[in-house]
Design an enzyme around this catalytic site. Sequence first.
Site, mmCIF file in Angstrom:
data_model
loop_
_atom_site.group_PDB
_atom_site.id
_atom_site.type_symbol
_atom_site.label_atom_id
_atom_site.label_comp_id
_atom_site.label_asym_id
_atom_site.label_seq_id
_atom_site.Cartn_x
_atom_site.Cartn_y
_atom_site.Cartn_z
ATOM 1 N N THR A 33 0.744 -1.100 0.005
ATOM 2 C CA THR A 33 0.041 0.017 -0.051
ATOM 3 C C THR A 33 0.924 1.402 -0.183
ATOM 4 O OG1 THR A 33 0.003 0.124 2.394
ATOM 5 C CG2 THR A 33 -1.859 -1.127 1.212
ATOM 6 N N CYS A 37 2.322 2.689 9.646
ATOM 7 C CA CYS A 37 1.240 2.820 10.536
ATOM 8 C C CYS A 37 1.785 2.800 12.145
ATOM 9 C CB CYS A 37 0.263 1.818 10.396
ATOM 10 S SG CYS A 37 -0.698 1.653 8.854
ATOM 11 N N CYS A 41 -2.562 0.262 14.819
ATOM 12 C CA CYS A 41 -3.471 0.664 13.889
ATOM 13 C C CYS A 41 -4.823 -0.362 13.776
ATOM 14 C CB CYS A 41 -2.709 0.688 12.455
ATOM 15 S SG CYS A 41 -3.716 1.494 11.237
ATOM 16 N N CYS A 68 -0.175 6.790 7.446
ATOM 17 C CA CYS A 68 -1.622 6.284 7.434
ATOM 18 C C CYS A 68 -2.464 7.378 7.931
ATOM 19 C CB CYS A 68 -1.702 5.183 8.465
ATOM 20 S SG CYS A 68 -3.229 4.294 8.758
ATOM 21 N N CYS A 71 -4.703 6.010 11.529
ATOM 22 C CA CYS A 71 -3.957 5.880 13.105
ATOM 23 C C CYS A 71 -3.064 6.810 13.219
ATOM 24 C CB CYS A 71 -3.185 4.435 13.068
ATOM 25 S SG CYS A 71 -1.633 4.463 12.165
#
Length: 573
Positions: A33, A37, A41, A68, A71
């Site tokens: 992705t 994080c 998360c 992210c 989070c």
Amino acid sequence: MSTVDPVFEERYRAISARDSRFDGQFYTAVTSTGIYCRPSCPARTPRREHVVFHLTAASAHEAGFRACKRCLPEAAPGTPAWNLRGDVAARAMRLLLDGELDRGGVPALAERLGYSPRHLSRILVAELGAGPAALARAHRAQIARSLLVDTDLPLAQVAHAAGFGSVRQFNDTVREVFAVSPSQLRAQRPAARRRRTAATRDGAVPPGQSAAPGQAVAPAGVHAPGLLVRVALPTRPPFDAPGVFDFLARRAVAGVEHVRTSDDGALVYARTLSLPHGPGAAQVTARCEAAAGRSTRTWSLHAELELTDVADLPPALARIRRLFDLDADPEAVDAALCLDPALAPRVRAVPGIRVPGAVDGPEIVVRALVGQQISVQASRTHLGRLVAAAGTAHTSRFAGLTHVFPAPQDILAAVPPPPDEGPLDPHRPLRLPRRSITAVRTAARALASGELPVHPAAEAPALRAGLLALPGVGPWTAAYVAMRVLGDPDAWLPGDVALLHGAAATGAFAMGSAPRARAHRELAAHAQRWAPWRSYAALHLWRAAALGDAPPMPSGVRPGTDPSTAPPEGPHS
């Protein structure tokens, strides 16, 4: 031969359990992705083959990952590793968090650490995955996110406060790290935070003019408050807020510090600060929040900061976080100390105990020297008199603040050397014995000249050796300064009678009829089982000594004095 990486497995178990104890200690980057994080998360746990762990957000940034949005890894508490580790990388991080790179660049940072810029960069890349510029950039992004979410400061002021060289650099970094523009990030904040916050430049009213209600008035020649910024202080639970505020209240110096409990039960600590661009002040408020399904109290902390220049925001925040030990790992500390059956009940009764740090190293040295061999109340009286004579007058919005603690050169100017013989002036600024005054002046001279560097990035052995070389400084004072200034989690304070009484109160150690010197040696040997958290164990023992056989169940701020059996260099500075 096994190819299993135990560190990877431990961290993967932590993210699978969404364990918030590891937030800020490492970051999870997901290659599928392109996002990184915090360990807790709430998103679905990524597959192992898509996970790469990074020790710092800067390392994740350098590898091409963005933060992210769910989070908010940039809002996690800081890592406790910078206090646990004493190597060059940890010392550099403490200076970076204090804004050293923004003030002098990489050459100044490297010179302060005793390395060339190139060699320092090699060390940081090898240890933390990013060089000093990238680490500072990640910290600026963290500060910027906090200001965009918590305040209504204009974007240009946010860029300046976070340490960016230009608004364009600020915009580019925020877009790269968070995948949104600064204005979009601000628009995404929760509705509860969209009200206008206390981030104005109302300042103080000039002498002779009337003030609006609640507005500070500046007498002629007195520094007036400037910008006021309110920000959240992320905290890793559990957090013993009553214990920290009580510790600070017992040692509060009139004019420099003020501690109170508000009408709604919040704990409030305020103090003046000496910052790179001028004097300032901070007020920290801790509120207890009910947490469903939890047996321990949860505390939320916020800071209001008065600043001469908004560029002082990062060092002010770093110093307040050190003062309240907000980046500690309380779960690890408590788990280790609970292994001692005698100490375990105290730890369970007061989870998340913290070791208060320092906002200024030289101040702690002076306070420790003044406080030797006298009670905490007497120490506060002497220090208050010293502040009135040598401190800089300061006007603040926060109640009880009138002076900035004097710098070493101000102490030298205000405190004359005592005569070699004959009576001492009863009206002298520092009404201590001749030997104590000489010790304070000698230390102030070494601090003012730079001969004795006392700051969070100092090398612990060199700091202790430099302190012990001064007249009137013993092992207790050297350990105490290391504990408070460096955040040393494993400092032990030899010769401390309060530790003996606290150990006896907990049942961890029986003094018996042995000579005191032998009892101290035996307790020091017993304390080895508490390593590497002996500083935290000392806080438990000090509290046990103050409470005697009563269970350690503090409910608020109770200014008072330490045990009457003060050690040769007592825990009262």
